[in-house]
Scaffold this active site. Structure first.
Site, PDB file in Angstrom:
ATOM      1  N   GLU A 167       0.826  -1.223   0.000  1.00  0.00           N
ATOM      2  CA  GLU A 167       0.000   0.000   0.000  1.00  0.00           C
ATOM      3  C   GLU A 167       0.853   1.263   0.000  1.00  0.00           C
ATOM      4  OE1 GLU A 167      -3.784  -0.003   0.646  1.00  0.00           O
ATOM      5  OE2 GLU A 167      -3.573  -2.008  -0.173  1.00  0.00           O
ATOM      6  N   HIS A 242      -4.610   2.008   7.299  1.00  0.00           N
ATOM      7  CA  HIS A 242      -3.200   2.272   6.970  1.00  0.00           C
ATOM      8  C   HIS A 242      -2.541   2.856   8.212  1.00  0.00           C
ATOM      9  CE1 HIS A 242      -4.432   2.906   2.495  1.00  0.00           C
ATOM     10  NE2 HIS A 242      -3.847   1.732   2.608  1.00  0.00           N
ATOM     11  N   CYS A 365      -2.880  11.620   3.218  1.00  0.00           N
ATOM     12  CA  CYS A 365      -3.164  10.603   2.196  1.00  0.00           C
ATOM     13  C   CYS A 365      -3.013  11.180   0.797  1.00  0.00           C
ATOM     14  CB  CYS A 365      -4.606  10.095   2.313  1.00  0.00           C
ATOM     15  SG  CYS A 365      -5.009   9.340   3.860  1.00  0.00           S
TER      16      CYS A 365
HETATM   17  O1  SUG Z   1      -7.720   3.053  -0.092  1.00  0.00           O
HETATM   18  N1  SUG Z   1     -10.508   5.188  -0.024  1.00  0.00           N
HETATM   19  C1  SUG Z   1      -9.065   5.028   0.063  1.00  0.00           C
HETATM   20  C2  SUG Z   1      -8.477   5.993   1.057  1.00  0.00           C
HETATM   21  C3  SUG Z   1      -6.973   5.986   1.028  1.00  0.00           C
HETATM   22  C4  SUG Z   1      -6.371   6.762   2.149  1.00  0.00           C
HETATM   23  N2  SUG Z   1      -4.966   6.730   2.087  1.00  0.00           N
HETATM   24  C5  SUG Z   1      -4.130   6.703   3.152  1.00  0.00           C
HETATM   25  N3  SUG Z   1      -4.517   6.414   4.340  1.00  0.00           N
HETATM   26  N4  SUG Z   1      -2.871   6.922   2.922  1.00  0.00           N
HETATM   27  C6  SUG Z   1      -8.703   3.586   0.439  1.00  0.00           C
HETATM   28  O2  SUG Z   1      -9.388   3.004   1.289  1.00  0.00           O
HETATM   29  C7  SUG Z   1     -12.710   4.843  -0.960  1.00  0.00           C
HETATM   30  C8  SUG Z   1     -13.334   4.945  -2.329  1.00  0.00           C
HETATM   31  C9  SUG Z   1     -14.818   4.769  -2.293  1.00  0.00           C
HETATM   32  O3  SUG Z   1     -15.334   4.102  -1.397  1.00  0.00           O
HETATM   33  O4  SUG Z   1     -15.498   5.288  -3.210  1.00  0.00           O
HETATM   34  C10 SUG Z   1     -11.198   4.668  -1.012  1.00  0.00           C
HETATM   35  O5  SUG Z   1     -10.683   4.056  -1.932  1.00  0.00           O
END
Ligand code: SUG
Length: 429
Positions: A167, A242, A365
């Site tokens: 990730e 994460h 993020c």
């Molecule tokens: O991978 N949300 C992302 C958020 C990523 C956050 N990144 C960090 N923490 N670095 C994920 O879960 C949700 C999309 C949706 O539900 O439409 C999403 O992909």
């Protein structure tokens, strides 16, 4: 040689939706099906970039990926014209449809793991395979190509085998006395393929230990300067998908929650020991107790997903989501933090990133940190740096072309696809 930290932020795409695609990410699930606001989403992210660029921080923009990803649909055996396959996916497999429309590439903290040439033999990128979620896994190929284009001076490794779920930098923190000084690398994983470890009960762990280990080896990092820790299963079960949702670091500072890691005491000891051996100085580590900010408050406010920025004039800035300001207890904690002389954070700036937050993406993020020497910086593709001119141009294109509101059904309306394609030609990327 002087080194800088560059923030590479992802530009939100015009098909930003709330689709509930990330099981284990509480905000994503909570907002499933809500009407999204792509224009506001993109402008919120852009304003954050502009604020940092104006402070004299190196800031670059990662373009939005072309969506809907029709190639991904064709790979799932959909046949017909572009409009036809989109319509079919919408009717037959709505989750797949939403996945290929998602603007999740905006969270560039997940784009890659980056080592600086102070810890590795060169500036090295390993683009993340993001194989734990389908909608994220389709980002990897474009990301890898773009990173090569933006950073032609760097070494670029291939993404890891999808079996090793990776990730990216959301689970990696560099700690060093200054951007220009060698430091240690802190990697956090959620599960292991080969070892029997404590496992979360409610939600899936997303980063494989073996993925982090492979990157450590491939980047040639010195084991005396690496700490590898398991994320707390309790935190994952509370929605910490994460590590950057529960701990964060900048330079000589680590800010983390009481329930961040398994065997937390030993992890901290190792971090302090290796940091001292490398830097010759003490690491400043601040543990936030659960009764100061509970796990639930951490997940709601994204306090630990704040960006901590070393200011050119000295001191550090906490760039936090407005949700932190909205929770009196979190706000009180931040006030205490910035007034304490025991840590270098001297200022806070709250940002409205609500459209991203509702999908579980806070300030940190949205950016990938790249620590680069002056020479490396001069060799990067300069057209991706956020200048006033690029900012104005992006702003006017977003205002003109991005939908104010969006629901999945709008995307299959006749003419929408053509309009989107014109938008994805946003230059000068
Ligand atoms: O991978 N949300 C992302 C958020 C990523 C956050 N990144 C960090 N923490 N670095 C994920 O879960 C949700 C999309 C949706 O539900 O439409 C999403 O992909």
């Amino acid at each position: 040689m002087k080194y800088y930290e560059l923030n590479l932020d992802g530009l939100v795409g015009p098909t930003h939706l709330f689709s509930g695609l990330s099981y284990g990410n509480v905000a994503s699930e909570t907002h499933r099906g809500a009407v999204s606001h792509p224009r506001a989403a993109a402008l919120q992210g852009l304003e954050k970039m502009k604020f940092l660029a104006d402070l004299g921080i190196k800031q670059a923009v990662m373009p939005a990926q072309p969506r809907p990803d029709l190639q991904a649909l064709r790979a799932q055996a959909f046949q017909g014209s572009d409009q036809e396959i989109l319509q079919q996916a919408y009717e037959q497999n709505f989750e797949l449809f939403c996945s290929v429309c998602s603007s999740s590439f905006m969270w560039t903290a997940n784009a890659a793991t980056v080592s600086s040439s102070l810890e590795a033999e060169a500036l090295i990128f390993t683009p993340a395979n993001l194989s734990s979620k389908f909608h994220r896994s389709i980002e990897a190929q474009y990301t890898a190509a773009k990173l090569k284009e933006i950073f032609p001076q760097a070494k670029h490794h291939a993404t890891l085998n999808p079996e090793l779920r990776d990730e990216g930098a959301a689970n990696h923190t560099r700690l060093a006395p200054a951007h220009s000084k060698p430091g240690i690398d802190f990697f956090v994983y959620g599960y292991s393929i080969n070892e029997k470890l404590a496992e979360p009960q409610n939600f899936p762990a997303r980063q494989a230990k073996e993925a982090s280990q492979t990157i450590i080896t491939n980047h040639g990092l010195d084991s005396n300067r690496v700490v590898l820790a398991q994320q707390s299963t309790k935190a994952i079960d509370a929605g910490v998908f994460h590590n950057d949702v529960i701990s964060t670091g900048n330079s000589n500072l680590l800010l983390y929650h009481e329930f961040s890691f398994e065997n937390q005491t030993q992890v901290l000891e190792e971090l302090h020991h290796k940091y001292k051996q490398t830097a010759g100085k003490e690491l400043i580590s601040i543990e936030v107790k659960n009764d100061e900010v509970s796990l639930e408050q951490a997940v709601k406010s994204y306090l630990f997903n704040s960006q901590i920025i070393s200011l050119p004039a000295g001191g550090m800035l906490l760039l936090a989501a407005i949700e932190c300001q909205g929770d009196p207890q979190v706000k009180a904690y931040i006030d205490k933090l910035i007034s304490s002389p025991a840590n270098p954070i001297t200022q806070v700036k709250y940002f409205n990133l609500r459209e991203s937050m509702h999908n579980g993406g806070g300030p940190a993020c949205l950016r990938l940190r790249v620590v680069m020497s002056e020479a490396e910086l001069n060799l990067m593709n300069q057209s991706y740096l956020l200048t006033d001119e690029l900012y104005e141009s992006l702003k006017s294109q977003i205002k003109q072309n991005y939908p104010e509101e969006l629901s999945p059904g709008d995307i299959i309306e006749p003419g929408f696809l053509d309009k989107i394609r014109k938008q994805s030609q946003i230059s000068p990327f």
